[in-house]
Scaffold this motif. Structure first.
Motif, PDB file in Angstrom:
ATOM      1  N   LYS A 191       0.838  -1.213   0.000  1.00  9.75           N
ATOM      2  CA  LYS A 191       0.000   0.000   0.000  1.00  9.75           C
ATOM      3  C   LYS A 191       0.867   1.255   0.000  1.00  9.75           C
ATOM      4  N   ILE A 192       2.002   1.178   0.747  1.00  9.53           N
ATOM      5  CA  ILE A 192       2.875   2.344   0.865  1.00  9.53           C
ATOM      6  C   ILE A 192       4.311   1.918   0.637  1.00  9.53           C
ATOM      7  N   GLN A 193       5.024   2.717  -0.142  1.00 11.62           N
ATOM      8  CA  GLN A 193       6.462   2.493  -0.285  1.00 11.62           C
ATOM      9  C   GLN A 193       7.173   3.686   0.346  1.00 11.62           C
ATOM     10  N   GLN A 194       8.124   3.420   1.251  1.00  9.10           N
ATOM     11  CA  GLN A 194       8.786   4.524   1.953  1.00  9.10           C
ATOM     12  C   GLN A 194      10.240   4.643   1.530  1.00  9.10           C
ATOM     13  N   ILE A 195      10.705   5.902   1.434  1.00  8.76           N
ATOM     14  CA  ILE A 195      12.134   6.167   1.215  1.00  8.76           C
ATOM     15  C   ILE A 195      12.548   7.035   2.402  1.00  8.76           C
ATOM     16  N   ILE A 196      13.464   6.537   3.217  1.00  6.60           N
ATOM     17  CA  ILE A 196      13.927   7.320   4.357  1.00  6.60           C
ATOM     18  C   ILE A 196      15.281   7.928   3.974  1.00  6.60           C
ATOM     19  N   GLY A 197      15.348   9.252   4.028  1.00  4.36           N
ATOM     20  CA  GLY A 197      16.605   9.948   3.733  1.00  4.36           C
ATOM     21  C   GLY A 197      17.214  10.437   5.034  1.00  4.36           C
ATOM     22  N   GLY A 198      18.430  10.011   5.325  1.00  7.79           N
ATOM     23  CA  GLY A 198      19.120  10.498   6.521  1.00  7.79           C
ATOM     24  C   GLY A 198      19.640  11.903   6.230  1.00  7.79           C
ATOM     25  N   SER A 199      19.444  12.830   7.152  1.00  9.35           N
ATOM     26  CA  SER A 199      19.845  14.210   6.856  1.00  9.35           C
ATOM     27  C   SER A 199      20.525  14.909   8.034  1.00  9.35           C
ATOM     28  N   THR A 200      20.973  14.127   9.032  1.00 11.75           N
ATOM     29  CA  THR A 200      21.714  14.746  10.132  1.00 11.75           C
ATOM     30  C   THR A 200      22.986  15.373   9.545  1.00 11.75           C
ATOM     31  N   GLY A 201      23.173  16.661   9.781  1.00 14.45           N
ATOM     32  CA  GLY A 201      24.347  17.343   9.224  1.00 14.45           C
ATOM     33  C   GLY A 201      24.150  17.836   7.805  1.00 14.45           C
ATOM     34  N   PHE A 202      23.032  17.430   7.157  1.00 16.74           N
ATOM     35  CA  PHE A 202      22.759  17.864   5.778  1.00 16.74           C
ATOM     36  C   PHE A 202      21.651  18.907   5.723  1.00 16.74           C
ATOM     37  N   ASP A 203      20.659  18.732   6.579  1.00 21.42           N
ATOM     38  CA  ASP A 203      19.518  19.651   6.535  1.00 21.42           C
ATOM     39  C   ASP A 203      18.993  19.841   7.959  1.00 21.42           C
ATOM     40  N   ASP A 204      17.882  20.582   8.093  1.00 25.77           N
ATOM     41  CA  ASP A 204      17.472  21.037   9.423  1.00 25.77           C
ATOM     42  C   ASP A 204      16.880  19.962  10.322  1.00 25.77           C
ATOM     43  N   TRP A 205      16.418  18.854   9.730  1.00 27.97           N
ATOM     44  CA  TRP A 205      15.859  17.755  10.508  1.00 27.97           C
ATOM     45  C   TRP A 205      16.772  16.550  10.325  1.00 27.97           C
ATOM     46  N   GLU A 206      16.457  15.462  11.027  1.00 30.80           N
ATOM     47  CA  GLU A 206      17.357  14.300  10.976  1.00 30.80           C
ATOM     48  C   GLU A 206      17.026  13.304   9.860  1.00 30.80           C
ATOM     49  N   TRP A 207      15.750  13.295   9.443  1.00 31.48           N
ATOM     50  CA  TRP A 207      15.345  12.425   8.330  1.00 31.48           C
ATOM     51  C   TRP A 207      14.316  13.133   7.461  1.00 31.48           C
ATOM     52  N   GLY A 208      14.345  12.801   6.190  1.00 29.78           N
ATOM     53  CA  GLY A 208      13.263  13.198   5.292  1.00 29.78           C
ATOM     54  C   GLY A 208      12.492  11.929   4.983  1.00 29.78           C
ATOM     55  N   VAL A 209      11.197  11.940   5.242  1.00 28.03           N
ATOM     56  CA  VAL A 209      10.362  10.751   5.006  1.00 28.03           C
ATOM     57  C   VAL A 209       9.579  10.991   3.715  1.00 28.03           C
ATOM     58  N   THR A 210       9.760  10.135   2.719  1.00 29.59           N
ATOM     59  CA  THR A 210       8.966  10.242   1.493  1.00 29.59           C
ATOM     60  C   THR A 210       8.152   8.970   1.350  1.00 29.59           C
ATOM     61  N   LEU A 211       6.851   9.124   1.252  1.00 30.71           N
ATOM     62  CA  LEU A 211       5.966   7.973   1.106  1.00 30.71           C
ATOM     63  C   LEU A 211       5.289   8.051  -0.265  1.00 30.71           C
ATOM     64  N   PHE A 212       5.106   6.895  -0.881  1.00 30.23           N
ATOM     65  CA  PHE A 212       4.399   6.812  -2.164  1.00 30.23           C
ATOM     66  C   PHE A 212       3.214   5.871  -1.998  1.00 30.23           C
ATOM     67  N   ALA A 213       2.067   6.229  -2.577  1.00 27.03           N
ATOM     68  CA  ALA A 213       0.887   5.363  -2.502  1.00 27.03           C
ATOM     69  C   ALA A 213      -0.038   5.651  -3.673  1.00 27.03           C
ATOM     70  N   ASN A 214      -0.829   4.649  -4.038  1.00 33.92           N
ATOM     71  CA  ASN A 214      -1.865   4.886  -5.053  1.00 33.92           C
ATOM     72  C   ASN A 214      -3.166   5.325  -4.395  1.00 33.92           C
ATOM     73  N   ASP A 215      -3.337   4.958  -3.132  1.00 29.84           N
ATOM     74  CA  ASP A 215      -4.523   5.378  -2.365  1.00 29.84           C
ATOM     75  C   ASP A 215      -4.047   6.417  -1.342  1.00 29.84           C
ATOM     76  N   ILE A 216      -4.386   7.676  -1.579  1.00 30.06           N
ATOM     77  CA  ILE A 216      -3.845   8.786  -0.769  1.00 30.06           C
ATOM     78  C   ILE A 216      -4.235   8.671   0.710  1.00 30.06           C
ATOM     79  N   LEU A 217      -5.347   8.004   0.985  1.00 28.94           N
ATOM     80  CA  LEU A 217      -5.822   7.873   2.360  1.00 28.94           C
ATOM     81  C   LEU A 217      -4.857   7.044   3.224  1.00 28.94           C
ATOM     82  N   GLN A 218      -4.066   6.200   2.554  1.00 30.18           N
ATOM     83  CA  GLN A 218      -3.120   5.358   3.306  1.00 30.18           C
ATOM     84  C   GLN A 218      -2.063   6.211   4.032  1.00 30.18           C
ATOM     85  N   PHE A 219      -1.771   7.418   3.527  1.00 27.18           N
ATOM     86  CA  PHE A 219      -0.806   8.293   4.214  1.00 27.18           C
ATOM     87  C   PHE A 219      -1.352   8.654   5.595  1.00 27.18           C
TER      88      PHE A 219
END
Ligand code: VOV
Length: 258
Positions: A191-219
Protein backbone atom coordinates in the motif's frame (compact mmCIF):
# COMPACT_ATOMS: atom_id res chain seq x y z
CA UNK A 1 23.86 24.84 41.47
CA UNK A 2 24.33 21.39 40.00
CA UNK A 3 22.17 20.54 36.97
CA UNK A 4 19.68 17.79 37.82
CA UNK A 5 18.89 15.46 34.92
CA UNK A 6 17.02 12.17 34.75
CA UNK A 7 19.08 11.16 31.71
CA UNK A 8 21.89 8.63 31.95
CA UNK A 9 25.25 10.21 31.16
CA UNK A 10 26.77 7.19 29.35
CA UNK A 11 27.47 7.69 25.66
CA UNK A 12 25.39 5.25 23.65
CA UNK A 13 26.47 3.47 20.52
CA UNK A 14 25.35 5.08 17.25
CA UNK A 15 23.49 2.72 14.91
CA UNK A 16 25.43 2.16 11.72
CA UNK A 17 23.69 3.26 8.58
CA UNK A 18 23.92 2.08 5.00
CA UNK A 19 23.86 5.09 2.72
CA UNK A 20 22.78 5.16 -0.90
CA UNK A 21 21.86 7.82 -3.41
CA UNK A 22 21.78 11.49 -2.42
CA UNK A 23 18.32 12.96 -2.48
CA UNK A 24 16.97 16.40 -3.23
CA UNK A 25 13.37 17.57 -2.91
CA UNK A 26 12.72 20.91 -4.65
CA UNK A 27 9.38 22.55 -3.86
CA UNK A 28 8.14 25.42 -6.04
CA UNK A 29 5.16 27.75 -6.21
CA UNK A 30 3.92 28.64 -9.69
CA UNK A 31 3.86 32.42 -10.12
CA UNK A 32 0.56 32.40 -12.04
CA UNK A 33 0.26 36.21 -11.93
CA UNK A 34 3.48 36.67 -13.91
CA UNK A 35 2.92 33.59 -16.05
CA UNK A 36 -0.43 34.98 -17.22
CA UNK A 37 1.43 37.90 -18.77
CA UNK A 38 3.55 35.58 -20.91
CA UNK A 39 2.37 35.04 -24.48
CA UNK A 40 0.90 31.55 -25.07
CA UNK A 41 3.53 30.53 -27.66
CA UNK A 42 6.38 31.56 -25.33
CA UNK A 43 4.75 29.67 -22.46
CA UNK A 44 4.46 26.56 -24.60
CA UNK A 45 8.14 26.88 -25.57
CA UNK A 46 9.09 27.07 -21.89
CA UNK A 47 7.04 23.95 -21.13
CA UNK A 48 8.72 22.11 -24.02
CA UNK A 49 12.16 23.07 -22.66
CA UNK A 50 11.12 21.71 -19.23
CA UNK A 51 9.86 18.49 -20.85
CA UNK A 52 13.21 18.07 -22.65
CA UNK A 53 14.96 18.47 -19.27
CA UNK A 54 12.68 15.79 -17.76
CA UNK A 55 13.48 13.47 -20.71
CA UNK A 56 17.18 13.84 -19.86
CA UNK A 57 16.38 12.82 -16.25
CA UNK A 58 14.42 9.84 -17.59
CA UNK A 59 17.44 8.74 -19.65
CA UNK A 60 19.58 8.81 -16.47
CA UNK A 61 16.89 6.73 -14.73
CA UNK A 62 16.83 4.21 -17.59
CA UNK A 63 20.61 3.81 -17.18
CA UNK A 64 19.93 3.22 -13.43
CA UNK A 65 22.23 6.13 -12.57
CA UNK A 66 19.58 8.00 -10.61
CA UNK A 67 15.86 8.52 -10.35
CA UNK A 68 13.35 11.36 -10.14
CA UNK A 69 9.67 12.08 -9.62
CA UNK A 70 7.48 15.09 -10.39
CA UNK A 71 4.33 15.72 -8.35
CA UNK A 72 1.92 18.59 -7.88
CA UNK A 73 1.51 19.75 -4.27
CA UNK A 74 -1.95 20.32 -2.84
CA UNK A 75 -2.49 23.39 -0.65
CA UNK A 76 -0.57 26.63 -0.29
CA UNK A 77 2.87 25.39 0.80
CA UNK A 78 3.93 24.74 -2.83
CA UNK A 79 2.52 23.81 -6.23
CA UNK A 80 5.14 21.33 -7.47
CA UNK A 81 7.88 19.09 -6.14
CA UNK A 82 10.68 17.54 -8.13
CA UNK A 83 12.44 14.78 -6.19
CA UNK A 84 15.85 13.79 -7.58
CA UNK A 85 18.19 10.94 -6.56
CA UNK A 86 21.84 10.86 -7.69
CA UNK A 87 25.07 9.04 -6.74
CA UNK A 88 26.89 12.18 -5.53
CA UNK A 89 26.07 15.63 -4.15
CA UNK A 90 27.90 17.08 -7.18
CA UNK A 91 25.42 15.27 -9.43
CA UNK A 92 22.55 16.64 -7.34
CA UNK A 93 23.87 20.16 -7.67
CA UNK A 94 24.42 19.79 -11.41
CA UNK A 95 20.71 18.89 -11.79
CA UNK A 96 19.75 21.81 -9.54
CA UNK A 97 21.78 24.33 -11.55
CA UNK A 98 20.49 23.01 -14.89
CA UNK A 99 16.92 23.19 -13.61
CA UNK A 100 17.34 26.76 -12.37
CA UNK A 101 18.56 27.85 -15.81
CA UNK A 102 15.33 26.70 -17.49
CA UNK A 103 13.13 29.60 -18.64
CA UNK A 104 10.08 28.15 -16.85
CA UNK A 105 11.96 28.31 -13.55
CA UNK A 106 11.86 32.13 -13.74
CA UNK A 107 8.18 31.56 -12.89
CA UNK A 108 8.64 28.73 -10.35
CA UNK A 109 9.39 30.32 -6.98
CA UNK A 110 11.32 28.18 -4.45
CA UNK A 111 9.28 27.58 -1.28
CA UNK A 112 11.10 24.68 0.42
CA UNK A 113 13.83 22.15 -0.25
CA UNK A 114 15.30 19.14 1.46
CA UNK A 115 18.67 17.41 1.09
CA UNK A 116 19.34 13.90 2.42
CA UNK A 117 20.82 10.52 1.52
CA UNK A 118 18.79 7.32 1.18
CA UNK A 119 19.41 5.48 4.43
CA UNK A 120 18.91 1.97 5.71
CA UNK A 121 19.31 1.26 9.41
CA UNK A 122 21.16 -1.75 10.72
CA UNK A 123 19.25 -2.25 13.97
CA UNK A 124 18.18 -5.63 12.58
CA UNK A 125 21.73 -6.36 11.39
CA UNK A 126 22.96 -6.03 7.84
CA UNK A 127 23.07 -9.66 6.73
CA UNK A 128 26.03 -11.74 5.65
CA UNK A 129 28.98 -10.28 3.72
CA UNK A 130 29.30 -6.80 2.29
CA UNK A 131 25.77 -5.33 2.41
CA UNK A 132 26.59 -2.97 -0.47
CA UNK A 133 26.91 -6.05 -2.69
CA UNK A 134 23.61 -7.57 -1.59
CA UNK A 135 21.10 -7.11 -4.48
CA UNK A 136 18.16 -6.59 -2.08
CA UNK A 137 20.05 -3.89 -0.16
CA UNK A 138 21.22 -2.27 -3.40
CA UNK A 139 17.64 -2.03 -4.69
CA UNK A 140 16.70 -0.18 -1.49
CA UNK A 141 19.75 2.12 -1.41
CA UNK A 142 19.60 3.01 -5.11
CA UNK A 143 15.84 2.93 -5.70
CA UNK A 144 14.05 3.68 -8.93
CA UNK A 145 11.14 5.67 -7.53
CA UNK A 146 7.70 4.11 -7.99
CA UNK A 147 5.25 5.73 -10.41
CA UNK A 148 2.60 5.92 -7.67
CA UNK A 149 -0.31 8.32 -7.98
CA UNK A 150 0.54 10.19 -4.77
CA UNK A 151 3.48 11.41 -2.73
CA UNK A 152 3.75 12.48 0.92
CA UNK A 153 6.89 14.16 2.23
CA UNK A 154 7.81 15.41 5.69
CA UNK A 155 10.99 15.92 7.66
CA UNK A 156 11.35 14.54 11.19
CA UNK A 157 13.79 14.16 14.05
CA UNK A 158 14.04 12.01 17.15
CA UNK A 159 13.56 13.90 20.39
CA UNK A 160 16.49 14.96 22.58
CA UNK A 161 14.18 16.27 25.32
CA UNK A 162 15.12 15.54 28.92
CA UNK A 163 13.28 12.34 29.84
CA UNK A 164 12.50 11.41 26.21
CA UNK A 165 15.96 11.51 24.69
CA UNK A 166 16.30 8.93 21.89
CA UNK A 167 20.07 9.45 21.83
CA UNK A 168 20.55 8.36 25.43
CA UNK A 169 18.57 5.12 25.00
CA UNK A 170 20.62 1.93 24.92
CA UNK A 171 21.19 0.18 21.60
CA UNK A 172 19.12 -2.73 22.94
CA UNK A 173 16.12 -0.50 23.68
CA UNK A 174 16.35 1.31 20.30
CA UNK A 175 16.51 -2.08 18.51
CA UNK A 176 13.37 -3.20 20.31
CA UNK A 177 11.53 0.03 19.49
CA UNK A 178 12.62 0.07 15.85
CA UNK A 179 11.52 -3.56 15.52
CA UNK A 180 7.99 -2.52 16.51
CA UNK A 181 8.14 0.45 14.12
CA UNK A 182 9.14 -1.94 11.32
CA UNK A 183 6.24 -4.30 12.15
CA UNK A 184 3.69 -1.49 11.74
CA UNK A 185 5.42 -0.41 8.54
CA UNK A 186 5.28 -3.93 7.19
CA UNK A 187 1.51 -4.08 7.64
CA UNK A 188 1.38 -1.41 4.90
CA UNK A 189 3.29 -3.59 2.41
CA UNK A 190 1.81 -3.19 -1.05
CA UNK A 191 0.00 0.00 0.00
CA UNK A 192 2.87 2.34 0.87
CA UNK A 193 6.46 2.49 -0.29
CA UNK A 194 8.79 4.52 1.95
CA UNK A 195 12.13 6.17 1.22
CA UNK A 196 13.93 7.32 4.36
CA UNK A 197 16.61 9.95 3.73
CA UNK A 198 19.12 10.50 6.52
CA UNK A 199 19.85 14.21 6.86
CA UNK A 200 21.71 14.75 10.13
CA UNK A 201 24.35 17.34 9.22
CA UNK A 202 22.76 17.86 5.78
CA UNK A 203 19.52 19.65 6.54
CA UNK A 204 17.47 21.04 9.42
CA UNK A 205 15.86 17.76 10.51
CA UNK A 206 17.36 14.30 10.98
CA UNK A 207 15.34 12.43 8.33
CA UNK A 208 13.26 13.20 5.29
CA UNK A 209 10.36 10.75 5.01
CA UNK A 210 8.97 10.24 1.49
CA UNK A 211 5.97 7.97 1.11
CA UNK A 212 4.40 6.81 -2.16
CA UNK A 213 0.89 5.36 -2.50
CA UNK A 214 -1.86 4.89 -5.05
CA UNK A 215 -4.52 5.38 -2.37
CA UNK A 216 -3.84 8.79 -0.77
CA UNK A 217 -5.82 7.87 2.36
CA UNK A 218 -3.12 5.36 3.31
CA UNK A 219 -0.81 8.29 4.21
CA UNK A 220 -3.24 9.44 6.89
CA UNK A 221 -3.71 5.89 8.13
CA UNK A 222 0.00 5.03 8.50
CA UNK A 223 1.01 8.37 10.04
CA UNK A 224 -1.89 8.17 12.50
CA UNK A 225 -1.18 4.55 13.41
CA UNK A 226 2.51 5.29 13.93
CA UNK A 227 1.65 8.18 16.27
CA UNK A 228 0.58 5.49 18.80
CA UNK A 229 3.83 3.59 18.44
CA UNK A 230 6.42 4.54 21.07
CA UNK A 231 9.08 5.55 18.52
CA UNK A 232 6.78 8.27 17.15
CA UNK A 233 4.58 8.90 20.21
CA UNK A 234 7.48 9.61 22.54
CA UNK A 235 10.42 10.41 20.31
CA UNK A 236 9.05 11.67 16.98
CA UNK A 237 9.24 15.38 16.12
CA UNK A 238 7.79 16.45 12.82
CA UNK A 239 8.17 19.28 10.32
CA UNK A 240 5.72 20.36 7.65
CA UNK A 241 3.79 17.81 5.63
CA UNK A 242 3.47 18.01 1.83
CA UNK A 243 1.14 15.81 -0.22
CA UNK A 244 0.64 15.70 -3.95
CA UNK A 245 -0.52 14.02 -7.12
CA UNK A 246 1.71 12.59 -9.82
CA UNK A 247 2.31 14.90 -12.77
CA UNK A 248 3.41 13.22 -15.99
CA UNK A 249 5.61 15.10 -18.43
CA UNK A 250 2.94 14.85 -21.15
CA UNK A 251 0.40 16.52 -18.81
CA UNK A 252 2.54 19.64 -18.41
CA UNK A 253 1.16 21.59 -21.37
CA UNK A 254 -2.38 21.20 -20.03
CA UNK A 255 -1.18 21.98 -16.50
CA UNK A 256 0.35 25.28 -17.57
CA UNK A 257 -2.40 26.17 -20.07
CA UNK A 258 -4.49 29.24 -19.19
C1 VOV B 1 5.87 1.32 4.52
C2 VOV B 1 6.10 1.60 5.75
C3 VOV B 1 7.36 1.53 6.56
C4 VOV B 1 8.20 0.47 6.81
C5 VOV B 1 8.06 -0.94 6.26
C6 VOV B 1 9.24 0.93 7.67
C7 VOV B 1 10.25 0.11 8.16
C8 VOV B 1 11.39 0.65 8.76
C9 VOV B 1 12.54 -0.12 9.13
C10 VOV B 1 12.63 -1.63 9.03
C11 VOV B 1 13.49 0.76 9.58
C12 VOV B 1 14.93 0.44 9.97
C13 VOV B 1 15.07 -0.11 11.32
C14 VOV B 1 16.43 -0.83 11.40
O1 VOV B 1 16.43 -2.03 11.40
O2 VOV B 1 17.44 -0.15 11.41
C15 VOV B 1 12.92 2.07 9.51
C16 VOV B 1 13.62 3.22 9.88
C17 VOV B 1 13.02 4.44 9.92
N1 VOV B 1 11.70 4.74 9.62
FE1 VOV B 1 10.34 3.48 8.90
N2 VOV B 1 9.04 2.26 7.93
C18 VOV B 1 7.90 2.67 7.28
C19 VOV B 1 7.29 3.91 7.31
C20 VOV B 1 7.82 4.96 8.05
C21 VOV B 1 7.13 6.18 8.34
C22 VOV B 1 5.70 6.51 7.95
C23 VOV B 1 7.97 6.97 9.05
C24 VOV B 1 7.65 8.32 9.67
C25 VOV B 1 7.33 8.15 11.16
C26 VOV B 1 6.02 8.73 11.58
O3 VOV B 1 5.65 8.50 12.75
O4 VOV B 1 5.35 9.42 10.82
C27 VOV B 1 9.21 6.28 9.19
C28 VOV B 1 10.34 6.81 9.79
C29 VOV B 1 11.52 6.08 9.88
C30 VOV B 1 12.75 6.66 10.33
C31 VOV B 1 12.95 8.12 10.70
C32 VOV B 1 13.69 5.65 10.36
C33 VOV B 1 15.17 5.77 10.82
C34 VOV B 1 15.16 5.73 12.33
C35 VOV B 1 16.48 5.55 13.02
O5 VOV B 1 16.53 5.90 14.21
O6 VOV B 1 17.43 5.06 12.41
N3 VOV B 1 9.09 5.03 8.59
N4 VOV B 1 11.65 1.97 9.01
Amino acid sequence: MQHQSSEPTVTQQAAETLDGWYTFHDFRRIDWTRLKQVEATVRTKMVHEFQAFLSELTQVEEQKEGSHALYTIIGQKADLVLMVLRPTMEDIQAVEVKMQKLDLYDYLIPTYSYVSVVELGTYRGSGEGNPYENPYVRDRLYPILPKSKHICFYPMSKSRRDGDNWYTLSMEKRKELMYRHGMIGRSYAGKIQQIIGGSTGFDDWEWGVTLFANDILQFKKIVYEMRFDEVSAKYGEFGEFFIGNRLESDELEAHFAL
